[in-house]
Design a protein around this motif. Sequence first.
Motif, PDB file in Angstrom:
ATOM      1  N   GLU A 190       0.942  -1.144   0.003  1.00  0.00           N
ATOM      2  CA  GLU A 190       0.061  -0.058   0.114  1.00  0.00           C
ATOM      3  C   GLU A 190       0.884   1.310  -0.189  1.00  0.00           C
ATOM      4  O   GLU A 190       2.177   1.394   0.692  1.00  0.00           O
ATOM      5  CB  GLU A 190      -0.986   0.135   1.285  1.00  0.00           C
ATOM      6  CG  GLU A 190      -2.061  -1.065   0.987  1.00  0.00           C
ATOM      7  CD  GLU A 190      -3.221  -0.781   1.872  1.00  0.00           C
ATOM      8  OE1 GLU A 190      -4.248  -0.570   1.665  1.00  0.00           O
ATOM      9  OE2 GLU A 190      -2.770  -0.810   3.382  1.00  0.00           O
ATOM     10  N   SER A 191       0.274   2.299  -0.518  1.00  0.00           N
ATOM     11  CA  SER A 191       1.160   3.508  -0.667  1.00  0.00           C
ATOM     12  C   SER A 191       0.326   4.451   0.498  1.00  0.00           C
ATOM     13  O   SER A 191      -0.595   4.601   0.798  1.00  0.00           O
ATOM     14  CB  SER A 191       0.712   4.249  -1.915  1.00  0.00           C
ATOM     15  OG  SER A 191      -0.606   4.419  -2.162  1.00  0.00           O
ATOM     16  N   VAL A 192       1.464   5.212   1.169  1.00  0.00           N
ATOM     17  CA  VAL A 192       1.322   5.978   2.457  1.00  0.00           C
ATOM     18  C   VAL A 192       1.891   7.377   2.390  1.00  0.00           C
ATOM     19  O   VAL A 192       3.109   7.386   1.860  1.00  0.00           O
ATOM     20  CB  VAL A 192       1.886   5.177   3.749  1.00  0.00           C
ATOM     21  CG1 VAL A 192       1.439   6.026   5.144  1.00  0.00           C
ATOM     22  CG2 VAL A 192       1.067   3.626   3.612  1.00  0.00           C
ATOM     23  N   VAL A 193       1.116   8.173   2.768  1.00  0.00           N
ATOM     24  CA  VAL A 193       1.669   9.368   3.142  1.00  0.00           C
ATOM     25  C   VAL A 193       1.649   9.833   4.761  1.00  0.00           C
ATOM     26  O   VAL A 193       0.810   9.599   5.321  1.00  0.00           O
ATOM     27  CB  VAL A 193       0.735  10.686   2.441  1.00  0.00           C
ATOM     28  CG1 VAL A 193       1.295  12.040   3.151  1.00  0.00           C
ATOM     29  CG2 VAL A 193       1.042  10.666   1.017  1.00  0.00           C
ATOM     30  N   VAL A 194       2.827  10.275   5.346  1.00  0.00           N
ATOM     31  CA  VAL A 194       2.860  10.539   6.626  1.00  0.00           C
ATOM     32  C   VAL A 194       3.103  12.156   6.706  1.00  0.00           C
ATOM     33  O   VAL A 194       4.111  12.534   6.261  1.00  0.00           O
ATOM     34  CB  VAL A 194       4.040   9.799   7.431  1.00  0.00           C
ATOM     35  CG1 VAL A 194       3.894  10.481   8.725  1.00  0.00           C
ATOM     36  CG2 VAL A 194       3.863   8.439   7.229  1.00  0.00           C
ATOM     37  N   LEU A 195       2.226  12.880   7.338  1.00  0.00           N
ATOM     38  CA  LEU A 195       2.147  14.310   7.421  1.00  0.00           C
ATOM     39  C   LEU A 195       2.895  14.745   8.696  1.00  0.00           C
ATOM     40  O   LEU A 195       2.394  14.099   9.611  1.00  0.00           O
ATOM     41  CB  LEU A 195       0.943  14.715   7.268  1.00  0.00           C
ATOM     42  CG  LEU A 195      -0.070  14.383   5.891  1.00  0.00           C
ATOM     43  CD1 LEU A 195      -1.368  15.103   6.139  1.00  0.00           C
ATOM     44  CD2 LEU A 195       0.715  15.268   4.808  1.00  0.00           C
ATOM     45  N   GLY A 196       3.820  15.359   8.587  1.00  0.00           N
ATOM     46  CA  GLY A 196       4.755  15.658   9.611  1.00  0.00           C
ATOM     47  C   GLY A 196       5.722  14.682   9.656  1.00  0.00           C
ATOM     48  O   GLY A 196       5.470  13.594   9.897  1.00  0.00           O
ATOM     49  N   GLN A 197       6.997  15.192  10.466  1.00  0.00           N
ATOM     50  CA  GLN A 197       7.991  14.304  10.812  1.00  0.00           C
ATOM     51  C   GLN A 197       8.530  14.663  11.896  1.00  0.00           C
ATOM     52  O   GLN A 197      10.077  14.744  12.088  1.00  0.00           O
ATOM     53  CB  GLN A 197       8.866  14.272   9.449  1.00  0.00           C
ATOM     54  CG  GLN A 197       8.547  13.727   8.199  1.00  0.00           C
ATOM     55  CD  GLN A 197       8.076  12.268   8.098  1.00  0.00           C
ATOM     56  OE1 GLN A 197       9.000  11.543   8.907  1.00  0.00           O
ATOM     57  NE2 GLN A 197       6.760  11.823   7.829  1.00  0.00           N
ATOM     58  N   GLY A 198       7.905  14.898  12.891  1.00  0.00           N
ATOM     59  CA  GLY A 198       8.458  14.826  14.371  1.00  0.00           C
ATOM     60  C   GLY A 198       8.847  13.421  14.921  1.00  0.00           C
ATOM     61  O   GLY A 198       8.617  12.527  14.038  1.00  0.00           O
ATOM     62  N   THR A 199       8.632  13.217  16.093  1.00  0.00           N
ATOM     63  CA  THR A 199       8.953  11.938  16.549  1.00  0.00           C
ATOM     64  C   THR A 199       8.122  11.019  16.135  1.00  0.00           C
ATOM     65  O   THR A 199       8.584  10.006  15.540  1.00  0.00           O
ATOM     66  CB  THR A 199       9.208  11.817  18.098  1.00  0.00           C
ATOM     67  OG1 THR A 199       9.937  12.913  18.549  1.00  0.00           O
ATOM     68  CG2 THR A 199       9.340  10.466  18.945  1.00  0.00           C
ATOM     69  N   SER A 200       6.795  11.035  16.229  1.00  0.00           N
ATOM     70  CA  SER A 200       5.698  10.125  15.975  1.00  0.00           C
ATOM     71  C   SER A 200       5.644  10.084  14.370  1.00  0.00           C
ATOM     72  O   SER A 200       5.446   8.884  13.814  1.00  0.00           O
ATOM     73  CB  SER A 200       4.281  10.351  16.563  1.00  0.00           C
ATOM     74  OG  SER A 200       3.729  11.743  16.275  1.00  0.00           O
ATOM     75  N   GLY A 201       5.778  11.031  13.682  1.00  0.00           N
ATOM     76  CA  GLY A 201       5.888  11.073  12.272  1.00  0.00           C
ATOM     77  C   GLY A 201       7.084  10.085  11.732  1.00  0.00           C
ATOM     78  O   GLY A 201       6.714   9.337  10.843  1.00  0.00           O
ATOM     79  N   LEU A 202       8.169  10.448  12.237  1.00  0.00           N
ATOM     80  CA  LEU A 202       9.327   9.561  11.973  1.00  0.00           C
ATOM     81  C   LEU A 202       9.213   7.953  12.099  1.00  0.00           C
ATOM     82  O   LEU A 202       9.483   7.252  11.382  1.00  0.00           O
ATOM     83  CB  LEU A 202      10.609  10.252  12.359  1.00  0.00           C
ATOM     84  CG  LEU A 202      11.088  11.444  11.969  1.00  0.00           C
ATOM     85  CD1 LEU A 202      12.184  12.093  12.919  1.00  0.00           C
ATOM     86  CD2 LEU A 202      11.781  11.249  10.680  1.00  0.00           C
ATOM     87  N   LEU A 203       8.531   7.821  13.235  1.00  0.00           N
ATOM     88  CA  LEU A 203       8.328   6.297  13.797  1.00  0.00           C
ATOM     89  C   LEU A 203       7.238   5.817  12.902  1.00  0.00           C
ATOM     90  O   LEU A 203       7.171   4.621  12.614  1.00  0.00           O
ATOM     91  CB  LEU A 203       7.931   6.326  15.096  1.00  0.00           C
ATOM     92  CG  LEU A 203       9.014   6.736  16.044  1.00  0.00           C
ATOM     93  CD1 LEU A 203       8.466   6.744  17.479  1.00  0.00           C
ATOM     94  CD2 LEU A 203      10.244   5.681  16.066  1.00  0.00           C
ATOM     95  N   HIS A 204       6.287   6.601  12.504  1.00  0.00           N
ATOM     96  CA  HIS A 204       5.207   6.223  11.525  1.00  0.00           C
ATOM     97  C   HIS A 204       5.832   6.000  10.222  1.00  0.00           C
ATOM     98  O   HIS A 204       5.449   4.810   9.392  1.00  0.00           O
ATOM     99  CB  HIS A 204       4.154   7.358  11.067  1.00  0.00           C
ATOM    100  CG  HIS A 204       2.945   6.960  12.257  1.00  0.00           C
ATOM    101  ND1 HIS A 204       2.221   6.024  12.161  1.00  0.00           N
ATOM    102  CD2 HIS A 204       2.600   7.666  13.139  1.00  0.00           C
ATOM    103  CE1 HIS A 204       1.191   6.233  13.115  1.00  0.00           C
ATOM    104  NE2 HIS A 204       1.313   7.338  13.622  1.00  0.00           N
ATOM    105  N   THR A 205       6.778   6.759   9.641  1.00  0.00           N
ATOM    106  CA  THR A 205       7.454   6.481   8.260  1.00  0.00           C
ATOM    107  C   THR A 205       8.261   5.125   8.330  1.00  0.00           C
ATOM    108  O   THR A 205       8.062   4.335   7.591  1.00  0.00           O
ATOM    109  CB  THR A 205       8.387   7.704   8.168  1.00  0.00           C
ATOM    110  OG1 THR A 205       7.479   8.695   7.841  1.00  0.00           O
ATOM    111  CG2 THR A 205       9.209   7.340   6.854  1.00  0.00           C
ATOM    112  N   ARG A 206       8.860   5.019   9.571  1.00  0.00           N
ATOM    113  CA  ARG A 206       9.667   3.622   9.611  1.00  0.00           C
ATOM    114  C   ARG A 206       8.916   2.487   9.847  1.00  0.00           C
ATOM    115  O   ARG A 206       9.019   1.484   9.038  1.00  0.00           O
ATOM    116  CB  ARG A 206      10.563   3.717  10.761  1.00  0.00           C
ATOM    117  CG  ARG A 206      11.610   2.506  11.040  1.00  0.00           C
ATOM    118  CD  ARG A 206      12.583   2.593   9.894  1.00  0.00           C
ATOM    119  NE  ARG A 206      13.403   1.314  10.291  1.00  0.00           N
ATOM    120  CZ  ARG A 206      13.778   0.634   9.062  1.00  0.00           C
ATOM    121  NH1 ARG A 206      13.648   1.135   7.785  1.00  0.00           N
ATOM    122  NH2 ARG A 206      14.295  -0.601   9.168  1.00  0.00           N
TER     123      ARG A 206
END
Length: 349
Positions: A168-184
């Motif tokens: 699936e394709s995903v966009v993560v809006l915001g790359q603070g701590t939780s955004g970075l962890l969502h990305t990973r």
Amino acid sequence: MYQGPKMYAAVLQAPRKFEIVERSRPVAGTGEVVVRIAATAVCHTDLEIYTGRHPGVRYPVVMGHEATGTVDAVGAGVTGLQPGQNVLINPVIACGHCDSCARGAGHLCRNAGILGREIEGSLSQYVRLAAHYVHALPQHLSLDTATLIETLATVRHAQQRVDLTGGESVVVLGQGTSGLLHTRLAVLAGATPVIAVSRTKWKLDMARHMDAHHAVLASAEAAIDEVLRLTDGAGVDVVIDTTGSAGTLQAGIDMLRPGGRFCSFSVSHELVSGFSTFPLYYKEVSIIGSRALTPSDIDASIELVASGKIDVSGFVTTTYPLDRAAAAFEEYERNPGRILRIVIDSAVA
Ligand SMILES: [Zn+2]
Ligand SMILES: [Zn+2]
């Protein structure tokens, strides 16, 4: 009268007013554990409590809910934990008898308190808890960086709710701590592409370090065209919003393919203006909320960090001793956008 061994706690007497207070150490009762706190990570929730912006908080309060430590003592009937064991605390304290608890959804407990908000938290040298809120950590993990596992567990909980699957394709809006962890975590789930969006260049550099497939330097609104371009005009399967801003809802939905899911991870008390429910029909979009974490999210997150699949070592921006908690929060309030996590250890001079 003998009052037992002492400890110190950083008590927030009122917004922006800390006091280091000497108290008696807690004693473990039946089924309880006393944890000698090693480290507490400070997050946006704490900043809201510190500044008096968090609704419903009563002062004085001992903050701290992202905490690690070492078992100091165990009460009668506790099995599987011994003094000296390194542990992570589950800060979601449920009542155990409401309808949510009866359904096994303690994180949705109607009477739940969060450690460090309704219940005295970990900006203290010792904390007493029921044993089932204490999760063993592998002894090789640093107790400073292991505080990030609590946040990772909330991120994992949200991705379980979204039911993200490989491909699936995903966009993560915001790359603070939780955004970075969502990305990973999305990359580890096999999502592709994973598109990280932030207005801050160094956070996008970290997103690349988390193996994001694309890093877009833009606000959510300004990123819509680029997300559509990267998906050949189709839009993505999933948008995860970690910005905590009400204005991103419409932009996030505009990035979704028909049938896509929008996960509102960081929420806001702001009203969403100019939002129409029409896309819920026309694109059949799902909006998914996520609250806190479950014990199984914590266990899975400990495994993700212990195995090295998720490297949280770069997330601790700076460390302060307990008796300088006030200075830690002053720095955090000055520079919230430049800090991922401040860690407060339990040292008192
Ligand atoms: Zn937090
Ligand atoms: Zn309950």
